[in-house]
Design an enzyme around this catalytic site. Sequence first.
Site, short mmCIF file in Angstrom:
data_model
loop_
_atom_site.label_atom_id
_atom_site.label_comp_id
_atom_site.label_asym_id
_atom_site.label_seq_id
_atom_site.Cartn_x
_atom_site.Cartn_y
_atom_site.Cartn_z
N GLY A 139 -41.27 66.14 -45.60
CA GLY A 139 -40.81 64.77 -45.38
C GLY A 139 -41.93 63.77 -45.57
O GLY A 139 -43.09 64.14 -45.80
N ALA B 50 -37.01 66.54 -38.70
CA ALA B 50 -35.94 65.80 -38.02
C ALA B 50 -34.78 65.60 -38.96
O ALA B 50 -34.93 65.64 -40.19
CB ALA B 50 -36.45 64.44 -37.54
N THR C 201 -38.65 58.21 -31.90
CA THR C 201 -38.23 56.97 -32.56
C THR C 201 -37.94 55.81 -31.60
O THR C 201 -37.57 56.02 -30.45
CB THR C 201 -36.93 57.26 -33.37
OG1 THR C 201 -36.40 56.05 -33.87
CG2 THR C 201 -35.86 57.91 -32.50
N TYR D 293 -27.96 59.27 -33.84
CA TYR D 293 -29.34 59.65 -34.15
C TYR D 293 -30.24 59.41 -32.94
O TYR D 293 -31.00 60.29 -32.53
CB TYR D 293 -29.82 58.83 -35.36
CG TYR D 293 -31.31 58.89 -35.63
CD1 TYR D 293 -31.89 60.03 -36.17
CD2 TYR D 293 -32.13 57.79 -35.35
CE1 TYR D 293 -33.27 60.07 -36.43
CE2 TYR D 293 -33.48 57.82 -35.61
CZ TYR D 293 -34.05 58.96 -36.15
OH TYR D 293 -35.40 59.00 -36.40
N TRP E 277 -39.81 52.15 -38.07
CA TRP E 277 -39.82 51.45 -39.35
C TRP E 277 -40.86 52.05 -40.32
O TRP E 277 -41.69 51.32 -40.89
CB TRP E 277 -40.12 49.98 -39.13
CG TRP E 277 -39.04 49.18 -38.46
CD1 TRP E 277 -38.18 49.60 -37.49
CD2 TRP E 277 -38.72 47.80 -38.70
NE1 TRP E 277 -37.35 48.57 -37.12
CE2 TRP E 277 -37.66 47.46 -37.84
CE3 TRP E 277 -39.23 46.83 -39.54
CZ2 TRP E 277 -37.10 46.18 -37.81
CZ3 TRP E 277 -38.68 45.56 -39.50
CH2 TRP E 277 -37.62 45.24 -38.66
N1 LIG Z 1 -38.58 57.07 -41.21
C1 LIG Z 1 -38.56 56.22 -40.18
O1 LIG Z 1 -38.40 55.00 -40.34
C2 LIG Z 1 -38.79 56.73 -38.79
C3 LIG Z 1 -38.76 55.81 -37.72
C4 LIG Z 1 -38.96 56.26 -36.43
C5 LIG Z 1 -39.20 57.61 -36.21
N2 LIG Z 1 -39.20 58.49 -37.24
C6 LIG Z 1 -39.43 59.89 -36.94
O2 LIG Z 1 -40.56 60.31 -37.67
C7 LIG Z 1 -40.45 61.71 -37.95
C8 LIG Z 1 -40.70 61.95 -39.43
O3 LIG Z 1 -39.71 61.25 -40.17
P1 LIG Z 1 -39.80 61.07 -41.75
O4 LIG Z 1 -39.69 59.63 -42.01
O5 LIG Z 1 -40.94 61.84 -42.29
O6 LIG Z 1 -38.41 61.75 -42.14
P2 LIG Z 1 -38.02 62.58 -43.43
O7 LIG Z 1 -38.75 62.07 -44.61
O8 LIG Z 1 -36.52 62.59 -43.45
O9 LIG Z 1 -38.55 64.02 -43.10
C9 LIG Z 1 -37.92 64.87 -42.20
C10 LIG Z 1 -38.21 66.27 -42.65
O10 LIG Z 1 -37.60 67.18 -41.72
C11 LIG Z 1 -37.11 68.26 -42.47
N3 LIG Z 1 -36.09 68.99 -41.74
C12 LIG Z 1 -34.79 68.67 -41.56
N4 LIG Z 1 -34.17 69.62 -40.86
C13 LIG Z 1 -35.11 70.58 -40.60
C14 LIG Z 1 -35.08 71.82 -39.93
N5 LIG Z 1 -33.96 72.29 -39.37
N6 LIG Z 1 -36.22 72.55 -39.86
C15 LIG Z 1 -37.36 72.09 -40.42
N7 LIG Z 1 -37.45 70.93 -41.08
C16 LIG Z 1 -36.33 70.18 -41.16
C17 LIG Z 1 -36.56 67.65 -43.73
O11 LIG Z 1 -36.46 68.63 -44.72
P3 LIG Z 1 -35.26 68.59 -45.81
O12 LIG Z 1 -35.46 67.31 -46.54
O13 LIG Z 1 -35.49 69.81 -46.60
O14 LIG Z 1 -34.00 68.59 -44.99
C18 LIG Z 1 -37.63 66.61 -44.04
O15 LIG Z 1 -38.63 67.16 -44.86
C19 LIG Z 1 -39.07 62.11 -37.46
O16 LIG Z 1 -39.18 62.65 -36.17
C20 LIG Z 1 -38.31 60.81 -37.37
O17 LIG Z 1 -37.28 60.87 -36.40
C21 LIG Z 1 -39.01 58.08 -38.53
#
Ligand SMILES: NC(=O)c1ccc[n+]([C@@H]2O[C@H](COP(=O)([O-])OP(=O)(O)OC[C@H]3O[C@@H](n4cnc5c(N)ncnc54)[C@H](OP(=O)(O)O)[C@@H]3O)[C@@H](O)[C@H]2O)c1
Length: 290
Positions: free
Chosen positions: A11, A63, A104, A128, A153
Amino acid sequence: MAKILVTGAGGQLGRQILHLSNNSNGASSVTTLGVTSAELDITDARSVADAVEPGMVVINCAAYTAVDAAESDEATASKVNADGPENLAIACARVGARLVHVSTDYVFDGTATSPYLPQSPTAPRSAYGRTKLAGEEAVLRVLPSATVVRTAWVYTGTGSDFVSTMLRLERERDTVSVVNDQIGSPTYSRDLASGLLELAASPSSGRPILHLTNTGTASWYELARAVFAGAGADPERVLACSSAEFVRPAPRPSYSVLSADAWTAAGLTPLRPWRAALSDALGEVRAGAR
Ligand SMILES: NC(=O)c1ccc[n+]([C@@H]2O[C@H](COP(=O)([O-])OP(=O)(O)OC[C@H]3O[C@@H](n4cnc5c(N)ncnc54)[C@H](OP(=O)(O)O)[C@@H]3O)[C@@H](O)[C@H]2O)c1
């Protein structure tokens, strides 16, 4: 040698942690191993138990992040966002590993008018957010020494994140309408990754929940204008609209600024202002496009 295990390493955040670790100077006494969802499914308790080793620091970036899709598939979101982190906490507790779990701003309802503290009351408005809050609670119940780090964000400027989407729309459209009634702190994934690595390398602060974002606040409209300006385009091409005009399946908090006070009080380095971070991120995007 200390070992960090990054779950969800495919991710945007996981990739940045690995990028920074691999590019840190060779004198580092830490090895960082990233596992993608294909390599370690955090909902598989047995695989998780096998992957976690004594003394390790696990940074959970895995996630279910499809905020709108979660509204109609809360069970799947819950497996990944609640059961998965619980599996990690159980495995860490069993062997004496540390867990840093990323969460988050969507655990809050967005009705505040000043930055949310880690101990501010939670009240998620979306599926979520509910599943992420359940993950936080499970982690801290099973492993009270774990650290939950809430962020918000997050963008890199690639893929389908907000900044990347604005860069694409700037090329495709004359104008773009963006909501101006949701306020938060845009956060560059690389800065967030750097903060998480600092936390992983530091002794535990004893604080169960910390908040980490770039500093300063913006509406999505202001962020879009800054992206246009940073890309050399006229920011007046970004038009303001309201959330009521741009309805999506999952409600978003209208104010989700997270206070960095606990992070700083723990002796950790606060992240820089979001505009400086955005400028660097856009530079990276330009360099990648060359
Ligand atoms: N992006 C935002 O704006 C934001 C904001 C606040 C908090 N967060 C938090 O930050 C963290 C990282 O988010 P991100 O932006 O990097 O999200 P992301 O790009 O969607 O990455 C999430 C990763 O988790 C993997 N995943 C999903 N299901 C899984 C499972 N069962 N086992 C192992 N891996 C799994 C996904 O793999 P696949 O693609 O192969 O499914 C993806 O690589 C998360 O906890 C998210 O809730 C993000």
